[in-house]
Every structure is written in structure tokens, then in C-alpha cells.
Design a protein around this motif. Structure first.
Motif, PDB file in Angstrom:
ATOM      1  N   SER A 209       0.900  -1.371   0.016  1.00 11.47           N
ATOM      2  CA  SER A 209      -0.183   0.065  -0.186  1.00 11.47           C
ATOM      3  C   SER A 209       0.804   1.160   0.010  1.00 11.47           C
ATOM      4  CB  SER A 209      -0.820   0.242   1.037  1.00 11.47           C
ATOM      5  OG  SER A 209      -0.252   0.157   2.450  1.00 11.47           O
ATOM      6  N   ARG A 210       1.997   1.296   0.679  1.00  8.94           N
ATOM      7  CA  ARG A 210       2.937   2.318   0.850  1.00  8.94           C
ATOM      8  C   ARG A 210       3.706   2.490  -0.307  1.00  8.94           C
ATOM      9  NH1 ARG A 210      -0.045   2.519   4.290  1.00  8.94           N
ATOM     10  NH2 ARG A 210       0.080   3.152   6.530  1.00  8.94           N
ATOM     11  N   ARG A 211       4.135   1.368  -1.141  1.00  7.60           N
ATOM     12  CA  ARG A 211       5.053   1.186  -2.358  1.00  7.60           C
ATOM     13  C   ARG A 211       4.151   1.683  -3.661  1.00  7.60           C
ATOM     14  NH1 ARG A 211       6.173  -1.353  -6.343  1.00  7.60           N
ATOM     15  NH2 ARG A 211       3.982  -2.894  -5.912  1.00  7.60           N
ATOM     16  N   SER A 212       3.028   1.789  -3.483  1.00  6.75           N
ATOM     17  CA  SER A 212       2.236   2.181  -4.714  1.00  6.75           C
ATOM     18  C   SER A 212       2.299   3.541  -5.263  1.00  6.75           C
ATOM     19  CB  SER A 212       0.587   1.857  -4.543  1.00  6.75           C
ATOM     20  OG  SER A 212       0.015   2.574  -3.591  1.00  6.75           O
ATOM     21  N   VAL A 213       3.016   4.230  -4.345  1.00  6.55           N
ATOM     22  CA  VAL A 213       3.206   5.892  -4.707  1.00  6.55           C
ATOM     23  C   VAL A 213       4.180   5.849  -5.875  1.00  6.55           C
ATOM     24  CG1 VAL A 213       5.032   6.164  -2.998  1.00  6.55           C
ATOM     25  CG2 VAL A 213       3.933   8.217  -3.763  1.00  6.55           C
ATOM     26  N   VAL A 214       5.154   4.821  -5.988  1.00  7.82           N
ATOM     27  CA  VAL A 214       6.130   5.015  -6.887  1.00  7.82           C
ATOM     28  C   VAL A 214       5.397   4.744  -8.318  1.00  7.82           C
ATOM     29  CG1 VAL A 214       7.080   2.769  -6.947  1.00  7.82           C
ATOM     30  CG2 VAL A 214       8.452   4.470  -7.464  1.00  7.82           C
ATOM     31  N   GLU A 215       4.531   4.042  -8.248  1.00  7.89           N
ATOM     32  CA  GLU A 215       3.879   3.668  -9.596  1.00  7.89           C
ATOM     33  C   GLU A 215       3.180   4.787 -10.210  1.00  7.89           C
ATOM     34  OE1 GLU A 215       1.141   0.285  -8.791  1.00  7.89           O
ATOM     35  OE2 GLU A 215       3.025  -1.132  -8.501  1.00  7.89           O
ATOM     36  N   ARG A 216       2.490   5.686  -9.310  1.00 13.77           N
ATOM     37  CA  ARG A 216       1.867   7.035  -9.782  1.00 13.77           C
ATOM     38  C   ARG A 216       3.018   8.034 -10.059  1.00 13.77           C
ATOM     39  NH1 ARG A 216      -1.260   5.827  -4.990  1.00 13.77           N
ATOM     40  NH2 ARG A 216       0.062   7.126  -3.478  1.00 13.77           N
TER      41      ARG A 216
END
Length: 258
Positions: A209-216
Motif C-alpha cells: 500500500s505504501r509502495r504504490s506511490v512510486v507507480e503513480r
């Protein structure tokens, strides 16, 4: 807003970049034939190309000139932009000197599958040719670094080691399962031999959930469509084009020449 949609820059950013560009290019040679486009138009052509990955034929139609003129303009302005944007570059070490946890992920910039290269650039994961780049950001979504290209056939763990990122990233950095064993905070792989404990599932969900920021962040970088819809030009100029677009990404995000 319309200016940002077409060039990726605000009017003020465009004017500042145009001024910086004049120090690295001689556009109209004294006594020579006047160029078909002004320097401002040449810069706009180049930004249109990088932002939307338009064909040279379409750009020629838009700017009422010929395709060879567009081709020469792109090459000339890109060479000057690479120099003009260089002051915006920061080393990986300096870019990552920031408190708090960071996030890393790899992305493939697609290219034509040039047969002369064999399978060097072909990614089995993505089923297409391209270059692997590592993208690093904060948990708040601030882009910090985009690494230079490595062949698309190489996985993220190889790229991580190739760029020596273990010197700057540790167990506080979040990453996906492709980075397991590199000393980062990664999800635990499922095992066919036994059921995953509930507490491990909780940790995995938290990391993802925290790592998804890099995909954005990667999606935002790829709004410069030349990095998303497929690089059509000879691979010999890819490094230059990428360097220019990387500089433009940071420039559009607010990094200045000062």
C-alpha cells in the motif's frame, strides 16, 4: 493551462528555458539562409515531440514546414537542450540525501525491437523491447532520481546493483518482490509448501500500500509520451533524448537553473 498541456511547461518556464538555450546554440548564422523556423518554434517542436511523441510528418504539418526540417530541428535543439539542462542534474548520492523512507521501482521505456540487437533489449516480463530505468521517490510522491538506461532484458535486481544503489538505499526503502535479497523492505514471497501466516500478510499489505506511490510517480513521468508509447528513432540517440526528457521532468516539477 493550454501551454502546459501542449509543451509540458508553463509560459514562464518556456521563456526561461528559451533564454537558457540561446547560450548553447547558434540558430541563425550571419549571412546564411534564414532558418525555416524561429528558435522559439524549434523549441516548441522539440517539446511537442517529447510530450506527445508525435511523428515528424505530423509536426511538419502543424508547423507548416517539411519533415527533413523537423528532423534537423529535433537533433539540433536536443543537443543544445542536453547542455542547457545539465545544471539541473544531481548525482544519485545528492538526490537521495533526504530523511525518511524512500520507494524504488523499475520501469521499461519501450522501443522498437531492433533485430540487430538480438534479445539484448527484449524484456521477457513485458514481452517487448526497451530500456530499464530505476525510479526513486519519497513516500509523499516526490521524484528524486531516474537512473540511466540498462538493457531491457536485465531485471530490476541487476539494475539496482549496476547503479550501485545499495550504497544509498537500505532496509527503510520500500520495494517489490523483484528486489528480494538486496537489503530493502520487500513483501515476503508465498510458499507452496505452507500457508502464509496472518501477520506476514499484514506486513505485505502494508508494504504494497505504501509502495504504490512510486507507480503513480512513474505514470507522471510517462506523461512525456516519448517514454511511454514507444521510441521510434535510432537507438543511438536514445541516451540523448532520455537525458533531455529527464531534465524536462525535473524542470517542469520546479527545479531551477539557480
Amino acid at each position: 493551462m493550454l501551454h502546459q498541456r501542449t509543451t509540458g511547461l508553463t509560459p514562464q518556464q518556456f521563456t526561461t528555458l528559451l533564454t537558457a538555450l540561446t547560450s548553447h546554440i547558434t540558430w541563425a548564422k550571419p549571412g546564411g539562409r534564414p532558418p525555416a523556423l524561429t528558435l522559439a518554434q524549434g523549441l516548441k517542436v522539440t517539446l511537442f515531440y517529447h510530450r506527445h511523441n508525435l511523428t515528424e510528418e505530423l509536426l511538419a504539418e502543424i508547423f507548416n514546414t517539411s519533415q527533413p526540417t523537423i528532423s534537423r530541428t529535433l537533433n539540433t535543439v536536443e543537443k543544445a537542450l542536453e547542455k542547457a539542462l545539465r545544471p539541473l542534474e544531481q548525482s544519485i548520492e545528492n538526490s537521495l540525501k533526504i530523511p525518511g523512507s524512500l520507494v524504488i521501482d523499475g520501469t521499461l521505456i519501450p522501443t522498437w525491437n531492433w533485430r540487430s540487437l538480438g534479445k539484448t533489449n527484449f524484456s521477457g516480463k513485458h514481452k517487448r523491447a526497451g530500456f530499464n530505468h530505476q525510479v526513486i521517490c519519497t513516500l509523499g510522491g516526490k521524484l528524486l532520481a531516474i537512473t540511466d538506461p540498462v538493457p531491457g532484458a536485465r531485471h530490476d535486481a541487476y539494475a539496482f546493483k549496476h547503479h550501485g544503489l545499495e550504497r544509498y538505499l537500505d532496509e527503510s526503502t520500500l520495494a517489490d518482490k523483484g528486489y528480494i535479497g538486496l537489503g530493502l523492505a520487500t513483501p515476503v514471497r508465498r510458499s507452496k509448501a505452507r500457508r502464509m501466516p496472518a501477520d506476514v500478510k499484514v506486513v505485505n499489505r502494508f508494504i504494497n500500500s505504501r509502495r504504490s506511490v512510486v507507480e503513480r510517480v512513474i505514470a507522471q513521468v510517462k506523461t512525456w509520451r516519448v517514454l511511454h508509447t514507444g521510441f521510434r528513432r535510432p537507438l543511438s540517440v536514445y541516451g540523448r533524448v532520455f537525458a533531455v526528457v529527464r531534465g524536462l521532468v525535473f524542470y517542469a516539477a520546479g527545479r531551477t537553473f539557480e
